[in-house]
Enzyme design. Sequence first.
Site, PDB file in Angstrom:
ATOM      1  CG  HIS A  40     -71.205  38.756 -13.589  1.00 18.04           C
ATOM      2  ND1 HIS A  40     -71.201  37.746 -12.669  1.00 18.04           N
ATOM      3  CD2 HIS A  40     -72.501  39.035 -13.835  1.00 18.04           C
ATOM      4  CE1 HIS A  40     -72.444  37.427 -12.374  1.00 18.04           C
ATOM      5  NE2 HIS A  40     -73.253  38.193 -13.069  1.00 18.04           N
ATOM      6  CD  GLU A  93     -41.690  56.242  -6.933  1.00 13.82           C
ATOM      7  OE1 GLU A  93     -40.526  56.459  -6.567  1.00 13.82           O
ATOM      8  OE2 GLU A  93     -42.584  55.901  -6.157  1.00 13.82           O
ATOM      9  CB  SER A 107     -62.565  32.866 -14.327  1.00 18.24           C
ATOM     10  OG  SER A 107     -62.645  34.032 -13.569  1.00 18.24           O
ATOM     11  CE  LYS A 153     -57.023  29.492  -4.517  1.00 18.99           C
ATOM     12  NZ  LYS A 153     -57.130  28.330  -5.371  1.00 18.99           N
ATOM     13  CG  ASP A 154     -60.771  36.420  -4.400  1.00 17.56           C
ATOM     14  OD1 ASP A 154     -59.836  35.779  -4.929  1.00 17.56           O
ATOM     15  OD2 ASP A 154     -61.758  36.819  -5.039  1.00 17.56           O
TER      16      ASP A 154
HETATM   17  C1  HEM Z   1     -57.026  48.659 -11.737  1.00 14.14           C
HETATM   18  C2  HEM Z   1     -56.605  47.592 -12.323  1.00 14.14           C
HETATM   19  C3  HEM Z   1     -57.304  46.238 -12.352  1.00 14.14           C
HETATM   20  C4  HEM Z   1     -58.176  45.686 -11.450  1.00 14.14           C
HETATM   21  C5  HEM Z   1     -58.665  46.279 -10.133  1.00 14.14           C
HETATM   22  C6  HEM Z   1     -58.546  44.379 -11.965  1.00 14.14           C
HETATM   23  C7  HEM Z   1     -59.417  43.508 -11.338  1.00 14.14           C
HETATM   24  C8  HEM Z   1     -59.683  42.214 -11.779  1.00 14.14           C
HETATM   25  C9  HEM Z   1     -60.426  41.211 -11.045  1.00 14.14           C
HETATM   26  C10 HEM Z   1     -61.044  41.415  -9.656  1.00 14.14           C
HETATM   27  C11 HEM Z   1     -60.450  40.082 -11.789  1.00 14.14           C
HETATM   28  C12 HEM Z   1     -61.051  38.720 -11.386  1.00 14.14           C
HETATM   29  C13 HEM Z   1     -60.028  37.955 -10.525  1.00 14.14           C
HETATM   30  C14 HEM Z   1     -58.768  37.571 -11.264  1.00 14.14           C
HETATM   31  O1  HEM Z   1     -58.839  36.940 -12.330  1.00 14.14           O
HETATM   32  O2  HEM Z   1     -57.679  37.923 -10.760  1.00 14.14           O
HETATM   33  C15 HEM Z   1     -59.772  40.366 -13.044  1.00 14.14           C
HETATM   34  C16 HEM Z   1     -59.638  39.488 -14.086  1.00 14.14           C
HETATM   35  C17 HEM Z   1     -59.008  39.763 -15.294  1.00 14.14           C
HETATM   36  N1  HEM Z   1     -58.280  40.891 -15.595  1.00 14.14           N
HETATM   37 FE1  HEM Z   1     -58.106  42.518 -14.390  1.00 14.14          FE
HETATM   38  N2  HEM Z   1     -57.902  44.172 -13.171  1.00 14.14           N
HETATM   39  C18 HEM Z   1     -57.124  45.275 -13.439  1.00 14.14           C
HETATM   40  C19 HEM Z   1     -56.293  45.453 -14.523  1.00 14.14           C
HETATM   41  C20 HEM Z   1     -56.132  44.564 -15.576  1.00 14.14           C
HETATM   42  C21 HEM Z   1     -55.187  44.688 -16.651  1.00 14.14           C
HETATM   43  C22 HEM Z   1     -54.155  45.802 -16.779  1.00 14.14           C
HETATM   44  C23 HEM Z   1     -55.383  43.620 -17.499  1.00 14.14           C
HETATM   45  C24 HEM Z   1     -54.691  43.289 -18.790  1.00 14.14           C
HETATM   46  C25 HEM Z   1     -54.113  44.100 -19.605  1.00 14.14           C
HETATM   47  C26 HEM Z   1     -56.444  42.820 -16.947  1.00 14.14           C
HETATM   48  C27 HEM Z   1     -56.941  41.667 -17.505  1.00 14.14           C
HETATM   49  C28 HEM Z   1     -57.776  40.765 -16.863  1.00 14.14           C
HETATM   50  C29 HEM Z   1     -58.224  39.497 -17.432  1.00 14.14           C
HETATM   51  C30 HEM Z   1     -57.913  38.966 -18.842  1.00 14.14           C
HETATM   52  C31 HEM Z   1     -58.997  38.869 -16.452  1.00 14.14           C
HETATM   53  C32 HEM Z   1     -59.703  37.490 -16.556  1.00 14.14           C
HETATM   54  C33 HEM Z   1     -58.720  36.465 -16.103  1.00 14.14           C
HETATM   55  C34 HEM Z   1     -59.197  35.055 -16.254  1.00 14.14           C
HETATM   56  O3  HEM Z   1     -60.177  34.674 -15.649  1.00 14.14           O
HETATM   57  O4  HEM Z   1     -58.520  34.331 -16.968  1.00 14.14           O
HETATM   58  N3  HEM Z   1     -56.858  43.400 -15.764  1.00 14.14           N
HETATM   59  N4  HEM Z   1     -59.308  41.669 -12.992  1.00 14.14           N
END
Ligand code: HEM
Length: 395
Positions: free
Chosen positions: A212, A284, A216, A240-241
């Site tokens: 936030h 798994e 993004s 979209k989500d």
């Molecule tokens: C329980 C696991 C996770 C949840 C629930 C989660 C949730 C989210 C959500 C809701 C967003 C915003 C929507 C989107 O960009 O898809 C986001 C963005 C992001 N997530 Fe995650 N995430 C998780 C794990 C991870 C992991 C494992 C990584 C990397 C190692 C990661 C890296 C990022 C990054 C870099 C963004 C920003 C993307 C952008 O706007 O370019 N996330 N995440």
Amino acid sequence: MAGTPSCKDHKEQGQEAAGVATFVKDYMSLLLPADLNLLWTIGAMLVAVLVLMLLSGLTLALSYTPDASLAFGSVEALERRMPSGWLLRSLHMTGASFFMAALYLHVFRGLYYGSYRAPRRGLWLIGSALLVMVMITAFAGYVLPWGQMSYWGADVAGKAVGAVPLIGPVLERIFLGGDAPGTATLHRMFVLHFTLAFSIVGAVLLHVAVLHTRGSSSPSGLRGQNPARMLPFYPYFTIKDTLGVVVMALLFTLVLCFWPGLITEPANYRPANPLHTPADIEPEWYFLPFYGMLQAVPSKFAGLLVSAGAVAVLFCVPWLDRGAGWIGEQTGQRWLARLAVSALVVSFVMAGLAGSHHVQGIWLLVGRLATVGYYAYFLGFLPFYAKLANWGERA
Ligand code: HEM
């Protein structure tokens, strides 16, 4: 009077509620690049599956018994005798597979678009920590039904931990709670499984809160950050989500109802038998790439290092790639990213295939090549990414 809420308490509660309301309102009006594609809906899918996992997990825990002589029976009783018990368990099992699949896609998306670059380094680090937490939770959960694969999986993991020089035997005893997997192991795994599950919720809230503040990234790089090309989260990205979550829910239902064999291992429907080692012990599907890397190296400890290192290297990504700015901005970066991430995905899948076969002959070779391919992306490509891209742009 003691126990009666004072005027000050009411005021504080009111302020907290207003704080949460402001945060939600802020989030809804957050401006995001208009060109975010469907890969940006995976985050919402992850959140949806996380909620499903928590609700189904809490309900499953009501009838589960973490005791080596009772665990298998308690799960069988739930499946066969409790009304809709099979559905509850299938939701949790299918959810675990979908969660891991979505997580891998989320990470590959981040690598492809360079979402880890400043100012999102912290966000990437929290994400990497989340990946580790989810993997440990999934492993601990798989041990709980105490089937053949649960038992022998815990045994293999215990031996892998035991291969650490000097402290290995102590670590193995702490992990297993004895000389071999048993009731003490089940207690450890049960506690680990649900305490980590709730810690994941906290880490996700932090992940989303940091997103936030940082905003993004976008598929078209700097162009996507132009305020004229941005749209508010509500209603555009909420719709979209929701579409992404509905499509995932349809796929989820298809797998759960018509293709459960895709994600279940028949050997785990046999009770754990310490006297009978299965011909093939395999984890798994989502752990197969790391299992393939573990087996590709002849020494147990080196195998453990290579396999654990494959996850640990993700923490270093923002510093391995020294490039600044936006991927997609320079044409050279686009095709390079496409080529390199494709090679990484192929290596990851090949390592997984090697992990699902006996480590000999051609599969040993495939496992080794895949391991080299996987590490080549992080250690051979990322450090030179920016230079290669500049060169590609000039050429
Ligand atoms: C329980 C696991 C996770 C949840 C629930 C989660 C949730 C989210 C959500 C809701 C967003 C915003 C929507 C989107 O960009 O898809 C986001 C963005 C992001 N997530 Fe995650 N995430 C998780 C794990 C991870 C992991 C494992 C990584 C990397 C190692 C990661 C890296 C990022 C990054 C870099 C963004 C920003 C993307 C952008 O706007 O370019 N996330 N995440």
